[in-house]
Design a protein around this motif. Structure first.
Motif, PDB file in Angstrom:
ATOM      1  N   UNK A 287       0.865  -1.174   0.000  1.00  0.00           N
ATOM      2  CA  UNK A 287       0.000   0.000   0.000  1.00  0.00           C
ATOM      3  C   UNK A 287       0.906   1.230   0.000  1.00  0.00           C
ATOM      4  N   UNK A 288       0.533   2.249  -0.734  1.00  0.00           N
ATOM      5  CA  UNK A 288       1.303   3.496  -0.736  1.00  0.00           C
ATOM      6  C   UNK A 288       0.378   4.663  -0.465  1.00  0.00           C
ATOM      7  N   UNK A 289       0.955   5.748   0.033  1.00  0.00           N
ATOM      8  CA  UNK A 289       0.162   6.946   0.343  1.00  0.00           C
ATOM      9  C   UNK A 289       0.970   8.185   0.019  1.00  0.00           C
ATOM     10  N   UNK A 290       0.283   9.243  -0.377  1.00  0.00           N
ATOM     11  CA  UNK A 290       0.953  10.505  -0.669  1.00  0.00           C
ATOM     12  C   UNK A 290      -0.040  11.654  -0.616  1.00  0.00           C
ATOM     13  N   UNK A 291       0.484  12.844  -0.273  1.00  0.00           N
ATOM     14  CA  UNK A 291      -0.347  14.053  -0.331  1.00  0.00           C
ATOM     15  C   UNK A 291      -0.019  14.864  -1.584  1.00  0.00           C
ATOM     16  N   UNK A 292       0.843  14.297  -2.439  1.00  0.00           N
ATOM     17  CA  UNK A 292       1.240  14.958  -3.675  1.00  0.00           C
ATOM     18  C   UNK A 292       0.443  14.409  -4.853  1.00  0.00           C
ATOM     19  N   UNK A 293       0.436  15.161  -5.955  1.00  0.00           N
ATOM     20  CA  UNK A 293      -0.198  14.716  -7.188  1.00  0.00           C
ATOM     21  C   UNK A 293       0.823  13.882  -7.960  1.00  0.00           C
ATOM     22  N   UNK A 294       0.773  12.567  -7.812  1.00  0.00           N
ATOM     23  CA  UNK A 294       1.784  11.705  -8.428  1.00  0.00           C
ATOM     24  C   UNK A 294       1.730  11.752  -9.949  1.00  0.00           C
ATOM     25  N   UNK A 295       0.537  11.932 -10.501  1.00  0.00           N
ATOM     26  CA  UNK A 295       0.437  12.008 -11.954  1.00  0.00           C
ATOM     27  C   UNK A 295       1.198  13.221 -12.476  1.00  0.00           C
ATOM     28  N   UNK A 296       1.107  14.330 -11.766  1.00  0.00           N
ATOM     29  CA  UNK A 296       1.878  15.521 -12.148  1.00  0.00           C
ATOM     30  C   UNK A 296       3.362  15.275 -11.948  1.00  0.00           C
ATOM     31  N   UNK A 297       3.727  14.581 -10.859  1.00  0.00           N
ATOM     32  CA  UNK A 297       5.135  14.264 -10.602  1.00  0.00           C
ATOM     33  C   UNK A 297       5.706  13.418 -11.747  1.00  0.00           C
ATOM     34  N   UNK A 298       4.882  12.531 -12.287  1.00  0.00           N
ATOM     35  CA  UNK A 298       5.320  11.715 -13.423  1.00  0.00           C
ATOM     36  C   UNK A 298       5.573  12.590 -14.643  1.00  0.00           C
ATOM     37  N   UNK A 299       4.657  13.496 -14.927  1.00  0.00           N
ATOM     38  CA  UNK A 299       4.795  14.380 -16.091  1.00  0.00           C
ATOM     39  C   UNK A 299       6.020  15.274 -15.966  1.00  0.00           C
ATOM     40  N   UNK A 300       6.362  15.646 -14.726  1.00  0.00           N
ATOM     41  CA  UNK A 300       7.515  16.521 -14.498  1.00  0.00           C
ATOM     42  C   UNK A 300       8.814  15.731 -14.364  1.00  0.00           C
ATOM     43  N   UNK A 301       8.738  14.418 -14.523  1.00  0.00           N
ATOM     44  CA  UNK A 301       9.932  13.592 -14.480  1.00  0.00           C
ATOM     45  C   UNK A 301      10.460  13.323 -13.082  1.00  0.00           C
ATOM     46  N   UNK A 302       9.658  13.557 -12.065  1.00  0.00           N
ATOM     47  CA  UNK A 302      10.095  13.367 -10.686  1.00  0.00           C
ATOM     48  C   UNK A 302       9.743  11.981 -10.139  1.00  0.00           C
ATOM     49  N   UNK A 303       8.862  11.285 -10.849  1.00  0.00           N
ATOM     50  CA  UNK A 303       8.447   9.961 -10.389  1.00  0.00           C
ATOM     51  C   UNK A 303       8.317   9.054 -11.599  1.00  0.00           C
ATOM     52  N   UNK A 304       8.813   7.827 -11.477  1.00  0.00           N
ATOM     53  CA  UNK A 304       8.815   6.885 -12.596  1.00  0.00           C
ATOM     54  C   UNK A 304       7.395   6.528 -13.028  1.00  0.00           C
ATOM     55  N   UNK A 305       7.154   6.631 -14.329  1.00  0.00           N
ATOM     56  CA  UNK A 305       5.831   6.322 -14.852  1.00  0.00           C
ATOM     57  C   UNK A 305       5.482   4.848 -14.649  1.00  0.00           C
ATOM     58  N   UNK A 306       6.464   3.951 -14.924  1.00  0.00           N
ATOM     59  CA  UNK A 306       6.166   2.522 -14.786  1.00  0.00           C
ATOM     60  C   UNK A 306       5.868   2.146 -13.341  1.00  0.00           C
ATOM     61  N   UNK A 307       6.570   2.778 -12.398  1.00  0.00           N
ATOM     62  CA  UNK A 307       6.296   2.504 -10.985  1.00  0.00           C
ATOM     63  C   UNK A 307       4.932   3.055 -10.581  1.00  0.00           C
ATOM     64  N   UNK A 308       4.601   4.224 -11.084  1.00  0.00           N
ATOM     65  CA  UNK A 308       3.301   4.827 -10.783  1.00  0.00           C
ATOM     66  C   UNK A 308       2.168   3.891 -11.182  1.00  0.00           C
ATOM     67  N   UNK A 309       2.240   3.325 -12.375  1.00  0.00           N
ATOM     68  CA  UNK A 309       1.178   2.438 -12.833  1.00  0.00           C
ATOM     69  C   UNK A 309       1.183   1.106 -12.081  1.00  0.00           C
ATOM     70  N   UNK A 310       2.355   0.659 -11.635  1.00  0.00           N
ATOM     71  CA  UNK A 310       2.406  -0.572 -10.849  1.00  0.00           C
ATOM     72  C   UNK A 310       1.763  -0.385  -9.478  1.00  0.00           C
TER      73      UNK A 310
END
Length: 457
Positions: A287-310
């Protein structure tokens, strides 16, 4: 196929679920079974074709992921259509592409849904494809019940808990989102407690609270001598969570290098301790949790897209407290009761202030505010003066305007505070209070009745 509007039992229909991701496959299997459907599964397009071609197996519908090793969902769909099979096929994907969607519809898909899957939308699409009548919301588990400490008067938060109950029994990974203080950890606790892993460990890791240089060791462990200061071997949190659940809070704070290692764990459970080449495995639900917009983080290159979808097989977004105002007073009352064993009461003025305040810190801020208020009120009536300054600012501003408009208001405030303080000091003994103040008991009673009408009592 049944006609639209018919109400045949769902167990008359068998659906083939195809996905290479075991967590996603398990989620769809358990959810659709909970609604009454009979389910077959396949982990690839090739395996799906074999199941469909078995003469003794009757399948009325197929739900398939699009991107899979070997035959993709689109290619599997095309192969099925070449054989003349006309069963409805629903495609789902974590990588929405309008070109794929158009192609899917052209070759005969009945619909094209995006991950994370909305279970209501999925059920509606299945029923529409099979020509059967959808009966309201998806059915909840029979033993679904919220614990007493979870306040849920708002329909918004009720819907979140309802969906959590539906997916808790699956093995799917869940991303919990929402502002700081909304109760993401409480929701994670519920998911673990409702799951089949509830008798095993629930490990929580706050990724923002651990220095980046130590987080890898915290998660995966290390061997003795792996780095300076590693005087002995340490078991990581993923090993400790084997068979249970692990919550990675503030996941957006994880470095790109560590994100790559986490991706491997989400794929096959494999990892290595620091300082070791030995492969280890953890059967931990993530389980993961965040107060950030991970989809935006992905677009800005701050979070891996493949990990986000996993990680985002199912997303549960907890609304802010200002969006669920029906819960403010029940929560405030609950906190006050817990802190004073039910001795505190909220004045009408306090109730108005609590409901009107925007609560940027959400439930956590409300809990802290009630802790201060009950201390200041000494377990008795809570009035605006007992609340933190930022919350009563609106009340103070209104009082200031009233005083400026009528200076007599300041005298009334002083008089009221003097009377209420004397009443508290005398343990609500009105006769003794009136004697100390030098007024008649009748006059005191009149004043107190007025204060009660104004919400101070």
């Amino acid at each position: 196929m049944a006609q639209i509007g018919t109400a045949l039992p769902f167990n008359q229909y068998q659906i083939l679920v195809v996905d290479d991701d075991a967590g996603q496959r398990n989620l769809l299997e358990l959810f659709l079974k909970s609604q009454g459907f009979r389910i077959q599964t396949a982990s690839s397009g090739e395996q799906a074709l074999k199941r469909l071609y078995q003469e003794d197996l009757t399948i009325q519908m197929m739900i398939s992921d699009v991107r899979m090793p070997g035959l993709s969902g689109l290619e599997t769909l095309q192969e099925i259509r070449k054989t003349g099979l006309s069963l409805p096929i629903l495609l789902v994907t974590a990588y929405p592409d309008i070109r794929d969607a158009v192609k899917a519809m052209r070759v005969g898909a009945v619909n094209y849904l995006e991950k994370p899957i909305d279970l209501d939308e999925l059920l509606a699409s299945v029923c529409q494809a099979l020509g059967i009548q959808k009966q309201g919301k998806p059915a909840l588990p029979e033993d679904f019940q919220l614990p007493e400490h979870v306040i849920a008067e708002s329909p918004l938060i009720q819907e979140v808990y309802r969906e959590a109950a539906l997916v808790a029994s699956s093995e799917c990974r869940i991303l919990i989102t929402g502002e700081s203080g909304v109760g993401k950890e409480i929701l994670a606790d519920l998911i673990h407690n409702w799951s089949s892993r509830s008798n095993h460990s629930f490990i929580k890791v706050n990724c923002a609270a651990i220095p980046e240089t130590l987080l890898e060791s915290e998660l995966f462990g290390h061997e003795k001598g792996a780095f300076s200061g590693a005087s002995q071997m340490r078991t990581g949190r993923f090993e400790e969570a084997h068979g249970g659940t692990i919550l990675l809070d503030e996941i957006a704070e994880m470095s790109p290098a560590l994100q790559a290692k986490l991706l491997r764990v989400t794929q096959d459970g494999a990892f290595q301790r620091l300082g070791s080449n030995m492969e280890r495995y953890s059967d931990a639900r993530i389980l993961t949790a965040t107060n950030r917009d991970l989809e935006r983080e992905v677009k800005e290159g701050k979070f891996r897209e493949d990990l986000f979808f996993r990680l985002n097989v199912i997303e549960l977004n907890i609304p802010s407290l200002r969006e669920r105002r029906e819960d403010i007073i029940p929560l405030a009352t609950y906190f006050a009761d817990q802190l004073t064993s039910g001795r505190s009461r909220l004045s009408q003025s306090v109730i108005r202030l609590l409901v009107e305040y925007t609560w940027p810190g959400n439930v956590r801020e409300l809990c802290n505010a009630m802790e201060r208020a009950t201390l200041m009120a000494r377990g008795e009536l809570i009035i605006p003066e007992h609340l933190p300054k930022r919350i009563r600012a609106q009340y103070d501003a209104g009082s200031k305007k009233a005083v400026e408009a009528n200076p007599a208001n300041r005298l009334e405030d002083v008089e009221r505070e003097t009377i209420l303080k004397a009443l508290r000091n005398n343990n609500d003994n009105r006769s003794e209070t009136a004697r100390q103040l030098g007024i008649s008991r009748r006059a005191l009673t009149y004043k107190l009745r007025k204060y009660r009408e104004e919400g101070y009592l």
